[in-house]
Motif scaffolding. Structure first.
Motif, mmCIF file in Angstrom:
data_model
loop_
_atom_site.group_PDB
_atom_site.id
_atom_site.type_symbol
_atom_site.label_atom_id
_atom_site.label_comp_id
_atom_site.label_asym_id
_atom_site.label_seq_id
_atom_site.Cartn_x
_atom_site.Cartn_y
_atom_site.Cartn_z
ATOM 1 N N MET A 177 0.844 -1.176 0.000
ATOM 2 C CA MET A 177 0.000 0.000 0.000
ATOM 3 C C MET A 177 0.892 1.243 0.000
ATOM 4 S SD MET A 177 -2.795 1.003 2.843
ATOM 5 C CE MET A 177 -4.252 1.769 2.260
ATOM 6 N N GLU A 178 0.718 2.074 -0.971
ATOM 7 C CA GLU A 178 1.533 3.281 -1.076
ATOM 8 C C GLU A 178 0.938 4.397 -0.218
ATOM 9 O OE1 GLU A 178 2.636 4.665 -4.925
ATOM 10 O OE2 GLU A 178 2.646 2.630 -5.724
ATOM 11 N N ALA A 179 1.803 5.173 0.371
ATOM 12 C CA ALA A 179 1.365 6.306 1.171
ATOM 13 C C ALA A 179 0.828 7.402 0.248
ATOM 14 C CB ALA A 179 2.523 6.844 2.005
ATOM 15 N N VAL A 180 -0.168 8.104 0.730
ATOM 16 C CA VAL A 180 -0.753 9.208 -0.023
ATOM 17 C C VAL A 180 0.215 10.389 0.028
ATOM 18 C CG1 VAL A 180 -2.697 10.813 -0.123
ATOM 19 C CG2 VAL A 180 -3.087 8.434 0.535
ATOM 20 N N ALA A 181 0.432 10.995 -1.119
ATOM 21 C CA ALA A 181 1.361 12.129 -1.192
ATOM 22 C C ALA A 181 0.822 13.310 -0.387
ATOM 23 C CB ALA A 181 1.567 12.537 -2.643
ATOM 24 N N ILE A 182 1.728 14.031 0.206
ATOM 25 C CA ILE A 182 1.361 15.214 0.982
ATOM 26 C C ILE A 182 1.260 16.390 0.019
ATOM 27 C CG2 ILE A 182 2.063 16.764 2.830
ATOM 28 C CD1 ILE A 182 3.685 14.380 3.950
ATOM 29 N N PRO A 183 0.086 17.052 -0.030
ATOM 30 C CA PRO A 183 -0.058 18.185 -0.940
ATOM 31 C C PRO A 183 0.718 19.400 -0.426
ATOM 32 C CG PRO A 183 -2.013 17.970 0.416
ATOM 33 C CD PRO A 183 -1.129 16.799 0.739
ATOM 34 N N ARG B 297 6.965 17.284 9.073
ATOM 35 C CA ARG B 297 7.245 16.013 9.746
ATOM 36 C C ARG B 297 6.238 14.924 9.398
ATOM 37 N NH1 ARG B 297 7.779 19.705 14.194
ATOM 38 N NH2 ARG B 297 5.841 18.891 15.036
ATOM 39 N N LEU B 298 5.228 15.250 8.579
ATOM 40 C CA LEU B 298 4.228 14.248 8.200
ATOM 41 C C LEU B 298 4.858 13.184 7.313
ATOM 42 C CD1 LEU B 298 1.123 16.462 7.358
ATOM 43 C CD2 LEU B 298 1.476 15.053 9.387
ATOM 44 N N ASP B 299 4.446 11.941 7.512
ATOM 45 C CA ASP B 299 4.948 10.829 6.714
ATOM 46 C C ASP B 299 4.113 10.580 5.471
ATOM 47 O OD1 ASP B 299 6.987 10.342 8.541
ATOM 48 O OD2 ASP B 299 5.719 9.007 9.734
ATOM 49 N N HIS B 300 2.848 10.964 5.515
ATOM 50 C CA HIS B 300 1.936 10.718 4.396
ATOM 51 C C HIS B 300 0.811 11.747 4.435
ATOM 52 C CE1 HIS B 300 -0.895 9.080 7.297
ATOM 53 N NE2 HIS B 300 0.124 8.372 7.794
ATOM 54 N N GLY B 301 0.013 11.782 3.388
ATOM 55 C CA GLY B 301 -1.060 12.759 3.278
ATOM 56 C C GLY B 301 -2.432 12.202 3.609
ATOM 57 N N GLU B 302 -2.483 11.070 4.296
ATOM 58 C CA GLU B 302 -3.770 10.485 4.660
ATOM 59 C C GLU B 302 -4.375 11.226 5.847
ATOM 60 O OE1 GLU B 302 -3.973 6.222 5.076
ATOM 61 O OE2 GLU B 302 -2.156 6.034 3.882
ATOM 62 N N HIS B 303 -5.662 11.377 5.833
ATOM 63 C CA HIS B 303 -6.440 11.897 6.959
ATOM 64 C C HIS B 303 -6.002 13.290 7.401
ATOM 65 C CE1 HIS B 303 -7.826 7.812 6.978
ATOM 66 N NE2 HIS B 303 -6.599 7.389 7.212
ATOM 67 N N LEU B 304 -5.649 14.129 6.450
ATOM 68 C CA LEU B 304 -5.219 15.485 6.800
ATOM 69 C C LEU B 304 -6.363 16.286 7.414
ATOM 70 C CD1 LEU B 304 -2.932 16.400 3.780
ATOM 71 C CD2 LEU B 304 -2.246 15.782 6.102
ATOM 72 N N ARG B 305 -7.579 16.026 6.968
ATOM 73 C CA ARG B 305 -8.743 16.720 7.518
ATOM 74 C C ARG B 305 -8.877 16.411 9.009
ATOM 75 N NH1 ARG B 305 -13.976 14.972 8.285
ATOM 76 N NH2 ARG B 305 -15.495 16.643 8.434
ATOM 77 N N ALA B 306 -8.841 15.146 9.363
ATOM 78 C CA ALA B 306 -8.950 14.750 10.769
ATOM 79 C C ALA B 306 -7.785 15.327 11.571
ATOM 80 C CB ALA B 306 -8.980 13.229 10.890
ATOM 81 N N TRP B 307 -6.610 15.327 10.976
ATOM 82 C CA TRP B 307 -5.417 15.844 11.644
ATOM 83 C C TRP B 307 -5.571 17.322 11.976
ATOM 84 C CZ3 TRP B 307 -1.404 19.043 9.399
ATOM 85 C CH2 TRP B 307 -0.261 19.158 10.183
ATOM 86 N N VAL B 308 -5.981 18.139 10.995
ATOM 87 C CA VAL B 308 -6.090 19.577 11.237
ATOM 88 C C VAL B 308 -7.268 19.893 12.161
ATOM 89 C CG1 VAL B 308 -7.513 20.274 9.237
ATOM 90 C CG2 VAL B 308 -5.804 21.847 10.181
ATOM 91 N N LEU B 309 -8.344 19.113 12.090
ATOM 92 C CA LEU B 309 -9.468 19.353 12.999
ATOM 93 C C LEU B 309 -9.098 18.977 14.436
ATOM 94 C CD1 LEU B 309 -12.491 18.245 10.812
ATOM 95 C CD2 LEU B 309 -11.733 20.564 11.356
ATOM 96 N N THR B 310 -8.247 17.994 14.607
ATOM 97 C CA THR B 310 -7.755 17.652 15.937
ATOM 98 C C THR B 310 -6.891 18.787 16.486
ATOM 99 O OG1 THR B 310 -7.815 15.289 15.436
ATOM 100 C CG2 THR B 310 -6.421 15.976 17.280
ATOM 101 N N ILE B 311 -6.054 19.356 15.628
ATOM 102 C CA ILE B 311 -5.246 20.507 16.046
ATOM 103 C C ILE B 311 -6.165 21.655 16.453
ATOM 104 C CG2 ILE B 311 -3.618 22.293 15.276
ATOM 105 C CD1 ILE B 311 -2.381 20.152 13.431
#
Length: 142
Positions: free
Chosen positions: A1-7, A50-64
């Motif tokens: 499974m490939e990691a999603v690219a970070i935009p 420092r992010l390893d992948h671009g998955e779940h960025l929405r959840a990540w920023v909403l948690t912040i």
């Protein structure tokens, strides 16, 4: 499974800014939301490299954003009563779980919302919150 690219951060910001501001206005009111909004994206920018992948960025920023709101509420007490806004039929997952998670601490709330609201695996939640899988399982099941 490939990691999603970070935009690029600019695109990430454009995609999530409205939802972050909406969350902060609901939690803090219009007056305090603007400062919290800036703090949210400043924290996100600092951690973005420092992010390893671009998955779940929405959840990540909403948690912040949720953590910034909690920090703001801890620092200050509201001077006026917050006005209830109308009910939004298209509530995000974290809002749908709000009644069930209000009594939880910030880390526990984040873990429950990421698991049941966004259907993330325990490994993904542990990675997002910077903790171990065992601790995440305890937070969610206790």
């Amino acid at each position: 499974m490939e990691a999603v690219a970070i935009p690029p951060f600019e695109r990430f910001y454009e995609e999530h800014r409205a939802e972050v501001l909406r969350l902060l206005r609901r939690r803090l009111g219009v007056d305090r939301a603007d400062d919290a909004y800036q703090e949210t994206f400043l924290r996100a920018l600092r951690a973005y490299g420092r992010l390893d992948h671009g998955e779940h960025l929405r959840a990540w920023v909403l948690t912040i954003a949720q953590n910034v709101a909690l920090d703001t509420l801890r620092r200050t007490r509201p001077t006026v009563e917050l006005v209830e806004t109308g009910i939004d039929d298209t509530q995000p997952a974290y809002a749908e779980l709000a009644e069930l998670t209000d009594g939880l601490g910030p880390k526990e709330r984040a873990a429950v919302v990421l698991r049941y609201g966004y259907d993330l695996s325990y490994d993904q939640i542990a990675s997002a919150l910077g903790t171990g899988v065992r601790r995440i399982r305890r937070r969610i099941t206790s």
